[in-house]
Each structure stands twice: as C-alpha cells, then as structure tokens.
Design a protein around this motif. Structure first.
Motif, PDB file in Angstrom:
ATOM      1  N   LYS A  60      -4.399 -12.932 -11.992  1.00 14.86           N
ATOM      2  CA  LYS A  60      -2.965 -12.651 -12.051  1.00 14.86           C
ATOM      3  C   LYS A  60      -2.693 -11.166 -12.253  1.00 14.86           C
ATOM      4  N   ILE A  61      -3.559 -10.522 -13.067  1.00 14.10           N
ATOM      5  CA  ILE A  61      -3.410  -9.086 -13.273  1.00 14.10           C
ATOM      6  C   ILE A  61      -3.631  -8.337 -11.963  1.00 14.10           C
ATOM      7  N   CYS A  62      -4.640  -8.776 -11.205  1.00  9.01           N
ATOM      8  CA  CYS A  62      -4.908  -8.141  -9.908  1.00  9.01           C
ATOM      9  C   CYS A  62      -3.734  -8.302  -8.956  1.00  9.01           C
ATOM     10  N   GLN A  63      -3.070  -9.453  -9.028  1.00 16.92           N
ATOM     11  CA  GLN A  63      -1.916  -9.674  -8.159  1.00 16.92           C
ATOM     12  C   GLN A  63      -0.726  -8.804  -8.540  1.00 16.92           C
ATOM     13  N   LEU A  64      -0.651  -8.400  -9.815  1.00 13.05           N
ATOM     14  CA  LEU A  64       0.434  -7.534 -10.267  1.00 13.05           C
ATOM     15  C   LEU A  64       0.113  -6.055 -10.085  1.00 13.05           C
ATOM     16  N   ASN A  65      -1.114  -5.756  -9.719  1.00 12.09           N
ATOM     17  CA  ASN A  65      -1.559  -4.379  -9.575  1.00 12.09           C
ATOM     18  C   ASN A  65      -1.153  -3.837  -8.209  1.00 12.09           C
ATOM     19  N   PRO A  66      -0.347  -2.785  -8.141  1.00 15.90           N
ATOM     20  CA  PRO A  66       0.057  -2.247  -6.825  1.00 15.90           C
ATOM     21  C   PRO A  66      -1.117  -1.677  -6.034  1.00 15.90           C
ATOM     22  N   PHE A  67      -2.183  -1.261  -6.720  1.00  8.98           N
ATOM     23  CA  PHE A  67      -3.337  -0.714  -6.015  1.00  8.98           C
ATOM     24  C   PHE A  67      -4.002  -1.787  -5.157  1.00  8.98           C
ATOM     25  N   THR A  68      -3.944  -3.042  -5.583  1.00  9.00           N
ATOM     26  CA  THR A  68      -4.493  -4.144  -4.795  1.00  9.00           C
ATOM     27  C   THR A  68      -3.856  -4.184  -3.413  1.00  9.00           C
ATOM     28  N   TYR A  69      -2.547  -4.034  -3.362  1.00  8.51           N
ATOM     29  CA  TYR A  69      -1.835  -4.118  -2.097  1.00  8.51           C
ATOM     30  C   TYR A  69      -2.078  -2.879  -1.239  1.00  8.51           C
ATOM     31  N   ALA A  70      -2.306  -1.733  -1.878  1.00  6.98           N
ATOM     32  CA  ALA A  70      -2.653  -0.530  -1.121  1.00  6.98           C
ATOM     33  C   ALA A  70      -4.001  -0.713  -0.425  1.00  6.98           C
ATOM     34  N   VAL A  71      -4.972  -1.294  -1.137  1.00  8.49           N
ATOM     35  CA  VAL A  71      -6.298  -1.530  -0.559  1.00  8.49           C
ATOM     36  C   VAL A  71      -6.219  -2.539   0.583  1.00  8.49           C
ATOM     37  N   GLU A  72      -5.462  -3.608   0.394  1.00  9.46           N
ATOM     38  CA  GLU A  72      -5.357  -4.626   1.441  1.00  9.46           C
ATOM     39  C   GLU A  72      -4.630  -4.090   2.664  1.00  9.46           C
ATOM     40  N   LEU A  73      -3.664  -3.216   2.455  1.00  8.63           N
ATOM     41  CA  LEU A  73      -2.969  -2.609   3.588  1.00  8.63           C
ATOM     42  C   LEU A  73      -3.934  -1.784   4.424  1.00  8.63           C
ATOM     43  N   ILE A  74      -4.810  -1.029   3.750  1.00  6.50           N
ATOM     44  CA  ILE A  74      -5.815  -0.233   4.454  1.00  6.50           C
ATOM     45  C   ILE A  74      -6.842  -1.138   5.120  1.00  6.50           C
ATOM     46  N   ARG A  75      -7.259  -2.189   4.439  1.00  7.29           N
ATOM     47  CA  ARG A  75      -8.281  -3.094   4.972  1.00  7.29           C
ATOM     48  C   ARG A  75      -7.831  -3.744   6.274  1.00  7.29           C
ATOM     49  N   PHE A  76      -6.615  -4.248   6.312  1.00  2.00           N
ATOM     50  CA  PHE A  76      -6.120  -4.907   7.519  1.00  2.00           C
ATOM     51  C   PHE A  76      -5.871  -3.886   8.631  1.00  2.00           C
ATOM     52  N   ALA A  77      -5.458  -2.676   8.250  1.00  2.00           N
ATOM     53  CA  ALA A  77      -5.170  -1.654   9.266  1.00  2.00           C
ATOM     54  C   ALA A  77      -6.430  -1.260  10.025  1.00  2.00           C
ATOM     55  N   PHE A  78      -7.597  -1.312   9.379  1.00  2.00           N
ATOM     56  CA  PHE A  78      -8.843  -0.985  10.058  1.00  2.00           C
ATOM     57  C   PHE A  78      -9.096  -1.908  11.252  1.00  2.00           C
TER      58      PHE A  78
END
Length: 267
Positions: free
Chosen positions: A206-224
């Motif tokens: 749940k903490i990871c889901q509230l972390n904005p850095f998680t979404y930054a990483v996933e945005l980069i991951r999918f963009a690749f």
C-alpha cells in the motif's frame, strides 16, 4: 524574446555548472551502474521476473530494474539541483534572480527545466553503457521514453524544489534528502515487482502504491516498449503540478529580506 533570453541564460548557467563538475557526472553513473553490474548479478537467481506488462516474455532482472535505475538518476539529480538552489540562496544569487522583472513562476520553471535537461543527459549516458552490457530495449523505445523521462524529471525536480524552499541551511538539506530519496526509491517498483511486494507485506504494498516515484518508474518502463501507462501518466502530471505550485508559493522573493530585517532589528 526577453523570456527566451532569460531561459537561455538559466540553461547555459546550469550547463556550465554541470560541465565544471565532472565528479557530479561520474557519481550520477556510479550508483545505477553498481546496481546493474553487481547487485543485479546477485539477485538474478533470487528475484525472477514473471511475464507482466509491458513485457511479452520472461526478462532478466537487470532488464527489469533498468527503468528504476533511470528513475534513480532523475531522483538524485533533481535533489542535487535543488541543493544548488539552497547554496545559491545562502550566497545571495537566488535572491537576485527572484527579484528580477520576470514572474517568479517563470524563473522557477526555467530553473527546473535546466535541471531536467541535465538529468536526462545523465540517463542516456547510463543507457549507452547498459547497452554494451547487454541490457537493450527496442530501438524506438530510446526515443519514445524521452517524454516519460521529461515528465518524471519534472515531478522529482519539483519535489526537490519544494523541499529546498523550506530548508534554511545547506547542511539541513543533505539530511532531509536521506529521509526522502531512500524511502521513495526502495518503497517502489524500481527494484522488484509490486506483486512480490504484496505477497511479502500488504502494508508495504500500500505504501508503494501511495509513492509517486512508483508511477514515475512505471511510466518510464512502459514507454521503453512504446506503451502508455495512463494511471501513471495522470499521477505524475498531478504530482508535478502540486509540487510546482507549492514551490512557487513557498519561494516568496521578499521572504528572505524580511527575515534579515527582523534579525537586524532584534540585534
């Protein structure tokens, strides 16, 4: 034209500072390369990555953590850029900049853009080295990930700028960075898939889901891989706007002068 000249001046200043600080460039690459070359080799057998989006097949652990390491570079670079703002404020350069005729929001955004431009060059230098190590994304992915890197860099840089606005001394900012950088990085999907985190600790998940850095990483991951993770895009844009708005409000040009006058009167 005056706004463009001002933006150009800030970009050139940040670029020259970056070129004169070669140690900063080297240190920005040492951290992610250590994870890629050493830690990934040890964790490869322990943390296998199943077939999860955006991957179409099983991937090596070093391939999985590469977007997270790109996020690491953006995170540390954004904080270091904000550290320079604290230094400029102590030396008086920041006060001189903020009392210029240009709007405060434009000056801060220009400073943020300059910092993001520097951090993106660091990311592509890392990806260039990782390519020789065998960590390769689809060729078009290196171009498609540029907007994701820009948005993630803007969010993390705005966060650092907001933190720098509430720190009065340079020494205190280094301590605050340790309480921000490491929790944000380790409590995210940068090093391990969230489904593994959920199996190990629902609270940490749940903490990871509230972390904005998680979404930054996933945005980069999918963009690749030429994909857009829409939830991450919305979250990153929302936090960027929130952090930037807070920094603009906090950076009151008369704030430092008022404090100095009060201290002088008390003396």
């Amino acid at each position: 034209m005056q706004y463009l000249v001002c933006l150009k001046g800030i970009l050139i200043r940040e670029g020259l500072r970056y070129l004169n600080q070669r140690e900063r460039f080297i240190s920005s690459l040492v951290r992610p390369l250590l994870w890629l070359f050493i830690f990934a080799a040890g964790f490869r057998q322990v943390l296998g990555v199943s077939i999860i989006p955006p991957y179409q097949t099983y991937v090596l652990y070093e391939v999985y953590i590469t977007p997270g390491l790109c996020g690491m570079i953006l995170l540390f670079s954004g904080m270091q850029s904000s550290l320079s703002m604290v230094y400029d404020r102590e030396m008086g350069n920041m006060r001189t900049l903020l009392v210029s005729p240009f709007p405060r929001w434009f000056l801060l955004v220009a400073k943020l853009l300059a910092g993001v431009a520097v951090s993106i060059t660091q990311v592509y230098a890392f990806l260039f080295i990782a390519w020789f190590w065998g960590v390769k994304a689809p060729p078009i992915g290196y171009l498609l990930t540029l907007p994701a890197l820009f948005l993630a860099g803007m969010m993390l840089g705005a966060l650092g700028m907001l933190l720098s606005s509430v720190v009065k001394q340079l020494e205190n900012f280094a301590g605050i960075m340790n309480f921000v950088i490491f929790p944000m990085y380790f409590a995210s999907s940068a090093l391990y898939p969230l489904w593994r985190v959920q199996e190990a600790s629902p609270l940490l998940y749940k903490i990871c889901q509230l972390n904005p850095f998680t979404y930054a990483v996933e945005l980069i991951r999918f963009a690749f891989y030429g994909q857009v993770e829409w939830t991450s895009l919305v979250v990153v844009c929302g936090f960027t706007l929130a952090f930037m708005t807070g920094a603009i409000i906090a950076y009151d040009p008369s704030r430092g002068l008022t404090i100095r006058k009060q201290e002088g009167g008390n003396t």
